[in-house]
Design a protein around this motif. Sequence first.
Motif, PDB file in Angstrom:
ATOM      1  N   TYR A   1       0.841  -1.197   0.000  1.00 50.49           N
ATOM      2  CA  TYR A   1       0.000   0.000   0.000  1.00 50.49           C
ATOM      3  C   TYR A   1       0.879   1.252   0.000  1.00 50.49           C
ATOM      4  O   TYR A   1       1.912   1.288   0.688  1.00 50.49           O
ATOM      5  N   PRO A   2       0.494   2.324  -0.722  1.00 55.57           N
ATOM      6  CA  PRO A   2       1.156   3.627  -0.526  1.00 55.57           C
ATOM      7  C   PRO A   2       0.908   4.090   0.914  1.00 55.57           C
ATOM      8  O   PRO A   2      -0.126   3.761   1.498  1.00 55.57           O
ATOM      9  N   PRO A   3       1.816   4.853   1.514  1.00 54.70           N
ATOM     10  CA  PRO A   3       1.668   5.252   2.912  1.00 54.70           C
ATOM     11  C   PRO A   3       0.335   5.934   3.234  1.00 54.70           C
ATOM     12  O   PRO A   3      -0.269   5.665   4.274  1.00 54.70           O
ATOM     13  N   GLU A   4      -0.134   6.821   2.327  1.00 55.36           N
ATOM     14  CA  GLU A   4      -1.385   7.523   2.594  1.00 55.36           C
ATOM     15  C   GLU A   4      -2.561   6.552   2.633  1.00 55.36           C
ATOM     16  O   GLU A   4      -3.434   6.635   3.508  1.00 55.36           O
ATOM     17  N   LEU A   5      -2.589   5.622   1.680  1.00 54.68           N
ATOM     18  CA  LEU A   5      -3.668   4.646   1.630  1.00 54.68           C
ATOM     19  C   LEU A   5      -3.577   3.696   2.822  1.00 54.68           C
ATOM     20  O   LEU A   5      -4.608   3.315   3.412  1.00 54.68           O
ATOM     21  N   ALA A   6      -2.353   3.320   3.205  1.00 53.21           N
ATOM     22  CA  ALA A   6      -2.167   2.427   4.352  1.00 53.21           C
ATOM     23  C   ALA A   6      -2.684   3.085   5.629  1.00 53.21           C
ATOM     24  O   ALA A   6      -3.360   2.444   6.442  1.00 53.21           O
ATOM     25  N   THR A   7      -2.394   4.369   5.812  1.00 55.27           N
ATOM     26  CA  THR A   7      -2.856   5.083   7.004  1.00 55.27           C
ATOM     27  C   THR A   7      -4.372   5.166   7.033  1.00 55.27           C
ATOM     28  O   THR A   7      -5.003   4.936   8.073  1.00 55.27           O
ATOM     29  N   SER A   8      -4.979   5.481   5.877  1.00 52.00           N
ATOM     30  CA  SER A   8      -6.435   5.556   5.800  1.00 52.00           C
ATOM     31  C   SER A   8      -7.071   4.203   6.102  1.00 52.00           C
ATOM     32  O   SER A   8      -8.046   4.114   6.861  1.00 52.00           O
ATOM     33  N   HIS A   9      -6.515   3.153   5.525  1.00 49.03           N
ATOM     34  CA  HIS A   9      -7.051   1.811   5.745  1.00 49.03           C
ATOM     35  C   HIS A   9      -6.893   1.391   7.206  1.00 49.03           C
ATOM     36  O   HIS A   9      -7.795   0.780   7.790  1.00 49.03           O
ATOM     37  N   ALA A  10      -5.742   1.739   7.787  1.00 50.89           N
ATOM     38  CA  ALA A  10      -5.498   1.384   9.186  1.00 50.89           C
ATOM     39  C   ALA A  10      -6.448   2.134  10.116  1.00 50.89           C
ATOM     40  O   ALA A  10      -6.919   1.578  11.109  1.00 50.89           O
ATOM     41  N   LEU A  11      -6.736   3.394   9.801  1.00 52.17           N
ATOM     42  CA  LEU A  11      -7.679   4.165  10.619  1.00 52.17           C
ATOM     43  C   LEU A  11      -9.066   3.527  10.593  1.00 52.17           C
ATOM     44  O   LEU A  11      -9.744   3.440  11.619  1.00 52.17           O
ATOM     45  N   GLU A  12      -9.484   3.091   9.410  1.00 52.96           N
ATOM     46  CA  GLU A  12     -10.783   2.428   9.316  1.00 52.96           C
ATOM     47  C   GLU A  12     -10.765   1.104  10.081  1.00 52.96           C
ATOM     48  O   GLU A  12     -11.741   0.749  10.754  1.00 52.96           O
ATOM     49  N   GLY A  13      -9.647   0.373   9.993  1.00 47.77           N
ATOM     50  CA  GLY A  13      -9.520  -0.863  10.752  1.00 47.77           C
ATOM     51  C   GLY A  13      -9.539  -0.615  12.245  1.00 47.77           C
ATOM     52  O   GLY A  13     -10.151  -1.373  13.005  1.00 47.77           O
ATOM     53  N   TYR A  14      -8.873   0.449  12.669  1.00 49.19           N
ATOM     54  CA  TYR A  14      -8.858   0.829  14.086  1.00 49.19           C
ATOM     55  C   TYR A  14     -10.271   1.122  14.574  1.00 49.19           C
ATOM     56  O   TYR A  14     -10.701   0.643  15.623  1.00 49.19           O
ATOM     57  N   ARG A  15     -11.012   1.896  13.776  1.00 50.12           N
ATOM     58  CA  ARG A  15     -12.385   2.262  14.146  1.00 50.12           C
ATOM     59  C   ARG A  15     -13.278   1.029  14.236  1.00 50.12           C
ATOM     60  O   ARG A  15     -14.022   0.856  15.212  1.00 50.12           O
ATOM     61  N   THR A  16     -13.207   0.173  13.226  1.00 46.89           N
ATOM     62  CA  THR A  16     -14.095  -0.991  13.223  1.00 46.89           C
ATOM     63  C   THR A  16     -13.702  -2.006  14.296  1.00 46.89           C
ATOM     64  O   THR A  16     -14.567  -2.701  14.831  1.00 46.89           O
ATOM     65  N   ASN A  17     -12.430  -2.082  14.639  1.00 45.29           N
ATOM     66  CA  ASN A  17     -12.029  -2.989  15.710  1.00 45.29           C
ATOM     67  C   ASN A  17     -12.493  -2.477  17.069  1.00 45.29           C
ATOM     68  O   ASN A  17     -12.844  -3.267  17.952  1.00 45.29           O
ATOM     69  N   LEU A  18     -12.493  -1.155  17.244  1.00 45.71           N
ATOM     70  CA  LEU A  18     -13.067  -0.601  18.475  1.00 45.71           C
ATOM     71  C   LEU A  18     -14.543  -0.979  18.582  1.00 45.71           C
ATOM     72  O   LEU A  18     -15.034  -1.384  19.638  1.00 45.71           O
ATOM     73  N   LEU A  19     -15.252  -0.863  17.465  1.00 43.85           N
ATOM     74  CA  LEU A  19     -16.663  -1.249  17.446  1.00 43.85           C
ATOM     75  C   LEU A  19     -16.829  -2.740  17.701  1.00 43.85           C
ATOM     76  O   LEU A  19     -17.784  -3.157  18.375  1.00 43.85           O
ATOM     77  N   LEU A  20     -15.901  -3.535  17.167  1.00 43.60           N
ATOM     78  CA  LEU A  20     -15.957  -4.982  17.385  1.00 43.60           C
ATOM     79  C   LEU A  20     -15.894  -5.307  18.869  1.00 43.60           C
ATOM     80  O   LEU A  20     -16.753  -6.036  19.399  1.00 43.60           O
ATOM     81  N   PHE A  21     -14.885  -4.780  19.570  1.00 40.02           N
ATOM     82  CA  PHE A  21     -14.732  -5.070  20.989  1.00 40.02           C
ATOM     83  C   PHE A  21     -15.869  -4.446  21.802  1.00 40.02           C
ATOM     84  O   PHE A  21     -16.291  -5.003  22.811  1.00 40.02           O
TER      85      PHE A  21
END
Length: 394
Positions: free
Chosen positions: A221-241
Motif C-alpha cells: 500500500y502507498p503510505p497515505e492509503l495504508a494510514t487511511s485503511h489502518a484508521l478504518e480498521g482501528y475504528r471498526t475494531n473498536l466497534l468490534l470489541f
Amino acid sequence: MKARYIILRDSGPAARSSPQVRSFSRTASSLTIDVEELAPRDLASLAEKKIFVAPAMPMRLIAPFAAPLAVPGSDDTPPSEETEACAWGVQAVKADTSPFTGAGVTVAVLDSGIVRSLPVFDDIDVIEKDFTGEGVVDVDGHGTHCAGTIFGHDVSGTRIAVAPGVKRVLIGKVLSTEGAASDQIANAIMWAVDNGAHVISMSLGMDFPGFVKQLVEEDGYPPELATSHALEGYRTNLLLFERLASYLRVKARSTLLVAAAGNESRRDIDPRFQIAVSPPAVVEGILSVGAVGRHDDGLRVANFSNYGPKVSAPGVEIMSVALDGKLQALSGTSMAAPHVAGVAALWAEKMLKKGPLGGTQLEARVVGQTSTDEMAAGYSASDIGEGIVQAPQM
C-alpha cells in the motif's frame, strides 16, 4: 486481494448459511465470531446482510519496564522484612487482610501463556489454549508474571498473589513472539466465557503503527492509503470489541473483562505528555486499569500510565514470578491489571456465596469500593479514575 477479517453476528440458522464463512468460529449463547480470508465482493455481500465485519489488526503486549528492586532469591542486596513477607501491591489493595481468597472463582488470563510446570502454579487446575500456533508455553515471561500476581503461590517466602485461593484458571495464549491479532483476542474472550470465566484479565493493546507498517511493507500500500485503511480498521475494531463487550454484559452476565490502560504516557519528560487509555481497554464494557507507585508522601500515578482509566492499582516495582521460578520486579499497567483481576476474584467469591454472579454487579462492586486515602496530595481523577481497588474486608 483477499485479507483476513473478523465477522461478528448472532448465530441463527440463516446467519450461519453464508458460503463465505467456513473457517473458525466460537459461540457463546447465540453470538458467533468467524474469521475468514475475504475479497472486496465478499465484504459487500456481508454488508448487505447487515453483518458486522472488521479487519484483523495487529495487537501487542503492553510491554513492562524492568524495576531495579532487590528481591529474595536474586543476586541483589537483601530486601526489607516487609518485602519478604508480602508484595507491596497485595498490601496496597488490602488483599492480605481480606478473609476471601478467590475460592470457587474461575479466572482467565489472555496473555503470552504461562510456564505451567513452575511450583508457583502447583495444585491449580490450569486449562490452556494456544491461539498463536506457537504452543502454549510462555517464552516471554509476561503472562507468567501477570498470572502470578493473580493466583500464584508464594515464592521464596513472599506472597505475590492477590487471590491465592483461585484453583481453576483459563490460560489463553494470544501473544506470540510475533505479537497477536485482534481476531485471536476476540476468539480467546469467547473461549474464556464459554469455559466459565468470572474474570478475564488482559494486558495488551492495539498496534496501529504496526498495522500501517504491515500494509506498506507486506501488502504494497502507498503510505497515505495504508494510514487511511489502518484508521478504518482501528475504528471498526473498536466497534468490534465494544459490541462483544456489550453482548457479554447482556448474555454472559457473570463475566468481568479487565484490561491494562497502556504505558505510552511520559510524565517524567513533560507533565503534559499524557496519552489516553488505549484499545481494547478504552472500550465501554471493559474495566480499564491505570498504575500507581509508592512515594514518600503516598501513592502517585506512574509516569507511564495512560490517563482516563476507570480504576487504578499498584503497577510500579511489582514482584511476581519469572520464567525461572524466581521473583522478578516489573513496572507497567500490565502489572496493575492483574491486581484488579485478583481483587475482582475476591469480590466474586463473596458475591457467589449469596447467589448468582452478575458481571455488571461485580464491576460496580469493584469500582464502587475503590479508595483514594493513600494517594499523595494533588492527584487527578483523570489519572487514576475512581481510585485504587480494594479487597472486601468482611
